[in-house]
Write a protein that holds these residues in place. Structure first.
Motif, mmCIF file in Angstrom:
data_model
loop_
_atom_site.group_PDB
_atom_site.id
_atom_site.type_symbol
_atom_site.label_atom_id
_atom_site.label_comp_id
_atom_site.label_asym_id
_atom_site.label_seq_id
_atom_site.Cartn_x
_atom_site.Cartn_y
_atom_site.Cartn_z
ATOM 1 N N ARG A 265 1.021 -1.034 -0.016
ATOM 2 C CA ARG A 265 -0.042 -0.021 -0.018
ATOM 3 C C ARG A 265 0.866 1.162 -0.236
ATOM 4 N N LYS A 266 2.099 1.225 0.134
ATOM 5 C CA LYS A 266 3.162 2.400 -0.129
ATOM 6 C C LYS A 266 2.949 3.035 1.270
ATOM 7 N N VAL A 267 2.669 2.508 2.272
ATOM 8 C CA VAL A 267 2.325 3.240 3.784
ATOM 9 C C VAL A 267 3.764 3.408 4.190
ATOM 10 N N ALA A 268 3.988 4.914 4.642
ATOM 11 C CA ALA A 268 5.215 4.891 5.388
ATOM 12 C C ALA A 268 4.984 4.306 7.049
ATOM 13 N N THR A 269 6.090 3.592 7.208
ATOM 14 C CA THR A 269 5.802 2.995 8.321
ATOM 15 C C THR A 269 6.993 3.338 9.473
ATOM 16 N N GLU A 270 6.809 2.930 10.559
ATOM 17 C CA GLU A 270 7.848 3.171 11.778
ATOM 18 C C GLU A 270 7.485 1.858 12.584
ATOM 19 N N GLU A 271 8.711 0.987 12.720
ATOM 20 C CA GLU A 271 8.398 -0.162 13.083
ATOM 21 C C GLU A 271 9.545 0.027 14.456
ATOM 22 N N CYS A 272 8.879 -0.686 15.760
ATOM 23 C CA CYS A 272 9.963 -0.624 17.119
ATOM 24 C C CYS A 272 9.302 -1.722 17.730
ATOM 25 N N GLY A 273 10.179 -2.270 18.566
ATOM 26 C CA GLY A 273 9.825 -3.180 19.504
ATOM 27 C C GLY A 273 9.498 -2.542 20.933
ATOM 28 N N CYS A 274 8.689 -3.056 21.793
ATOM 29 C CA CYS A 274 8.147 -2.566 22.952
ATOM 30 C C CYS A 274 9.117 -2.963 24.002
ATOM 31 N N LYS A 275 10.004 -3.848 23.855
ATOM 32 C CA LYS A 275 10.674 -4.293 24.982
ATOM 33 C C LYS A 275 12.079 -3.365 25.165
ATOM 34 N N GLU A 276 12.158 -2.574 25.945
ATOM 35 C CA GLU A 276 13.245 -1.931 26.629
ATOM 36 C C GLU A 276 14.058 -1.298 25.313
ATOM 37 N N ASN A 277 13.475 -0.544 24.581
ATOM 38 C CA ASN A 277 13.878 0.346 23.472
ATOM 39 C C ASN A 277 14.310 1.650 23.843
ATOM 40 N N PRO A 278 15.475 1.966 23.702
ATOM 41 C CA PRO A 278 15.838 3.282 24.350
ATOM 42 C C PRO A 278 15.344 4.636 23.483
ATOM 43 N N ARG A 279 15.028 4.200 22.047
ATOM 44 C CA ARG A 279 14.494 5.079 21.065
ATOM 45 C C ARG A 279 13.076 4.868 21.148
ATOM 46 N N CYS B 33 4.512 -6.306 21.776
ATOM 47 C CA CYS B 33 3.776 -5.261 22.535
ATOM 48 C C CYS B 33 3.089 -6.162 23.786
ATOM 49 N N ASP B 34 3.699 -6.745 24.448
ATOM 50 C CA ASP B 34 2.938 -7.729 25.618
ATOM 51 C C ASP B 34 2.069 -6.958 26.562
ATOM 52 N N GLU B 35 2.421 -5.378 26.508
ATOM 53 C CA GLU B 35 1.559 -4.600 27.725
ATOM 54 C C GLU B 35 1.334 -3.220 26.954
ATOM 55 N N VAL C 226 1.199 -5.478 18.048
ATOM 56 C CA VAL C 226 1.306 -7.046 17.705
ATOM 57 C C VAL C 226 2.255 -7.726 18.958
ATOM 58 N N THR C 227 1.372 -9.163 19.438
ATOM 59 C CA THR C 227 1.857 -9.720 20.488
ATOM 60 C C THR C 227 1.803 -11.016 20.095
ATOM 61 N N ARG C 228 2.622 -12.118 20.828
ATOM 62 C CA ARG C 228 2.531 -13.394 20.495
ATOM 63 C C ARG C 228 1.796 -14.065 21.818
ATOM 64 N N HIS C 229 1.547 -13.360 22.830
ATOM 65 C CA HIS C 229 1.035 -13.877 23.920
ATOM 66 C C HIS C 229 -0.413 -13.857 23.827
ATOM 67 N N ALA C 230 -1.165 -14.946 23.910
ATOM 68 C CA ALA C 230 -2.516 -14.972 23.902
ATOM 69 C C ALA C 230 -3.457 -14.566 25.120
ATOM 70 N N ASN C 231 -2.522 -14.715 26.082
ATOM 71 C CA ASN C 231 -3.296 -14.026 27.473
ATOM 72 C C ASN C 231 -2.683 -12.663 27.937
ATOM 73 N N VAL C 232 -2.983 -11.731 27.169
ATOM 74 C CA VAL C 232 -2.487 -10.387 27.646
ATOM 75 C C VAL C 232 -3.647 -9.664 28.260
ATOM 76 N N GLU C 233 -3.156 -9.145 29.663
ATOM 77 C CA GLU C 233 -4.015 -8.484 30.345
ATOM 78 C C GLU C 233 -3.857 -7.054 30.269
ATOM 79 N N LEU C 234 -5.063 -6.006 29.535
ATOM 80 C CA LEU C 234 -5.147 -4.924 29.403
ATOM 81 C C LEU C 234 -5.428 -4.077 30.247
ATOM 82 N N PRO C 235 -5.043 -2.978 30.739
ATOM 83 C CA PRO C 235 -5.524 -2.031 31.959
ATOM 84 C C PRO C 235 -6.815 -1.571 31.174
ATOM 85 N N PRO C 236 -8.005 -1.157 31.885
ATOM 86 C CA PRO C 236 -9.136 -0.625 31.491
ATOM 87 C C PRO C 236 -8.918 0.943 31.014
#
Length: 161
Positions: free
Chosen positions: A73-87, A107-109, A149-159
């Motif tokens: 779709r020629k969409v400009a993306t910014e990809e990053c991991g949620c785990k301890e990424n300094p940027r 993104c487990d949380e 996106v996460t791989r964990h099926a049982n993610v607890e999301l805060p209300p």
């Protein structure tokens, strides 16, 4: 009434068979139920921008498709991991300011810095909209989208997210 609910199909409501077959023919989307539903949610959210999809992908099957779909779709993306990424916060700011699609892998949380973006807590300042990202107010571009996106099926999301 109950018989009608049994026949309800999320896939048929939000997509067409030809769309699903096209995605499958491209060779990137697995033909399982979860992958198809993930693809439909992502496609719909990118078109409308009204929701932030939280994709549960235990087998990483949809991950390749997401990258392929955004490139096609020629969409400009910014990809990053949620785990301890300094940027992490600077990548979010860039995506928001320049109207990119922010894809958050592993993104487990939901981090508190993302709450205003998920809720679309926009403030009107003069002719522009701004959103708080951490301690900064960032210009909000109307083309900004976010996918978690996460791989964990049982993610607890805060209300309050």
């Amino acid at each position: 009434m109950v018989e009608d609910l049994a026949q309800f199909s999320f896939k048929k409501l939000l997509s067409s068979e030809s769309q699903l077959l096209t995605w499958k023919a491209d060779g990137k989307l697995p033909y399982d139920q979860l992958s198809q539903e993930n693809a439909i949610v992502i496609s719909s959210s990118l078109d409308t921008g009204m929701i932030v999809p939280y994709i549960i992908d235990p087998s990483n099957a949809s991950t390749q498709w997401i990258r392929y779909f955004l490139r096609s779709r020629k969409v400009a993306t910014e990809e990053c991991g949620c785990k301890e990424n300094p940027r992490f916060s600077s990548q979010i700011e860039l995506a928001v300011r320049f109207g990119k699609v922010l894809v958050l892998w592993d993104c487990d949380e939901i981090k508190p810095i993302l709450y205003p973006l998920i809720r679309k807590d926009l403030n009107h300042e003069g002719p522009r909209y701004v959103v708080r990202v951490g301690e900064k107010l960032v210009d909000f571009h109307e083309d900004f989208r976010m996918v978690c996106v996460t791989r964990h099926a049982n993610v607890e999301l805060p209300p309050d997210a």
